[in-house]
Motif scaffolding. Sequence first.
Motif, PDB file in Angstrom:
ATOM      1  N   ALA A  55    -104.944 -23.909 -54.276  1.00 11.78           N
ATOM      2  CA  ALA A  55    -103.999 -23.092 -53.516  1.00 11.78           C
ATOM      3  C   ALA A  55    -103.127 -22.243 -54.436  1.00 11.78           C
ATOM      4  O   ALA A  55    -102.846 -21.075 -54.145  1.00 11.78           O
ATOM      5  N   VAL A  56    -102.708 -22.805 -55.561  1.00 11.71           N
ATOM      6  CA  VAL A  56    -101.895 -22.053 -56.540  1.00 11.71           C
ATOM      7  C   VAL A  56    -102.711 -20.898 -57.108  1.00 11.71           C
ATOM      8  O   VAL A  56    -102.233 -19.763 -57.205  1.00 11.71           O
ATOM      9  N   LEU A  57    -103.967 -21.172 -57.469  1.00 13.65           N
ATOM     10  CA  LEU A  57    -104.831 -20.117 -58.020  1.00 13.65           C
ATOM     11  C   LEU A  57    -105.137 -19.041 -56.982  1.00 13.65           C
ATOM     12  O   LEU A  57    -105.187 -17.848 -57.314  1.00 13.65           O
ATOM     13  N   SER A 116    -101.112 -14.004 -47.400  1.00  9.35           N
ATOM     14  CA  SER A 116    -101.567 -15.142 -46.597  1.00  9.35           C
ATOM     15  C   SER A 116    -101.790 -16.398 -47.433  1.00  9.35           C
ATOM     16  O   SER A 116    -101.623 -17.513 -46.937  1.00  9.35           O
ATOM     17  N   ALA A 117    -102.145 -16.256 -48.686  1.00  9.69           N
ATOM     18  CA  ALA A 117    -102.355 -17.429 -49.543  1.00  9.69           C
ATOM     19  C   ALA A 117    -101.063 -18.213 -49.733  1.00  9.69           C
ATOM     20  O   ALA A 117    -101.100 -19.419 -49.976  1.00  9.69           O
ATOM     21  N   ALA A 118     -99.922 -17.561 -49.595  1.00  9.90           N
ATOM     22  CA  ALA A 118     -98.633 -18.258 -49.716  1.00  9.90           C
ATOM     23  C   ALA A 118     -98.444 -19.241 -48.564  1.00  9.90           C
ATOM     24  O   ALA A 118     -97.895 -20.319 -48.750  1.00  9.90           O
ATOM     25  N   ALA A 119     -98.906 -18.866 -47.384  1.00  9.83           N
ATOM     26  CA  ALA A 119     -98.795 -19.772 -46.232  1.00  9.83           C
ATOM     27  C   ALA A 119     -99.630 -21.031 -46.446  1.00  9.83           C
ATOM     28  O   ALA A 119     -99.194 -22.130 -46.113  1.00  9.83           O
ATOM     29  N   ALA A 120    -100.822 -20.867 -46.984  1.00 10.80           N
ATOM     30  CA  ALA A 120    -101.682 -22.022 -47.251  1.00 10.80           C
ATOM     31  C   ALA A 120    -101.039 -22.952 -48.276  1.00 10.80           C
ATOM     32  O   ALA A 120    -101.045 -24.180 -48.111  1.00 10.80           O
ATOM     33  N   GLY A 122     -97.815 -23.149 -48.939  1.00 11.00           N
ATOM     34  CA  GLY A 122     -96.644 -23.737 -48.298  1.00 11.00           C
ATOM     35  C   GLY A 122     -97.012 -24.911 -47.396  1.00 11.00           C
ATOM     36  O   GLY A 122     -96.305 -25.911 -47.334  1.00 11.00           O
ATOM     37  N   SER A 123     -98.143 -24.808 -46.720  1.00  8.44           N
ATOM     38  CA  SER A 123     -98.612 -25.891 -45.875  1.00  8.44           C
ATOM     39  C   SER A 123     -98.933 -27.133 -46.686  1.00  8.44           C
ATOM     40  O   SER A 123     -98.594 -28.254 -46.305  1.00  8.44           O
ATOM     41  N   LEU A 128     -97.112 -32.568 -48.834  1.00  9.50           N
ATOM     42  CA  LEU A 128     -96.722 -33.399 -49.969  1.00  9.50           C
ATOM     43  C   LEU A 128     -95.269 -33.840 -49.860  1.00  9.50           C
ATOM     44  O   LEU A 128     -94.855 -34.773 -50.557  1.00  9.50           O
ATOM     45  N   GLY A 129     -94.496 -33.160 -49.040  1.00 12.80           N
ATOM     46  CA  GLY A 129     -93.112 -33.576 -48.787  1.00 12.80           C
ATOM     47  C   GLY A 129     -92.151 -33.403 -49.924  1.00 12.80           C
ATOM     48  O   GLY A 129     -91.087 -33.977 -49.931  1.00 12.80           O
TER      49      GLY A 129
END
Length: 130
Positions: A55-57, A116-120, A122-123, A128-129
């Motif tokens: 997700a970071v990449l 949109s990758a930021a939303a993924a 963030g999810s 992970l809390g």
Amino acid sequence: MATGDGGAQGAQEPTVRFGNIHGSAVSIGGSHNTNTVHQGGTGAAAPSAAELLDAVLALREALVREAPRGADRTALDAELDGVAEELEGTETIRPGLVGRLRAALERWAPLIETVSAAAALGSLLGALGG
């Protein structure tokens, strides 16, 4: 409160019904009985370090394609690169990494809000809390 015997108070304990309760702690007591239930999620496994790295990449690649170049993006790129390095080849997510990454996303929210990758990402952070 509804009672199990149709409303008459007597020897029978009251009946209490709850619908869906999510992300809550409920304490129920009466007649010297107390039960506390903590419920904190769906029971699904937390995302792995590999999922977080992906997700970071993905966000890093999306920023290159979609976000304007500037000092803010350079700083966010550096933060994401540092997180990616920490996640490379590890099985576990080090304490503090999720909070640091969440803070970076909040700090640069105006830059990434349309990516949109930021939303993924963030999810995953929400799961992970941290």
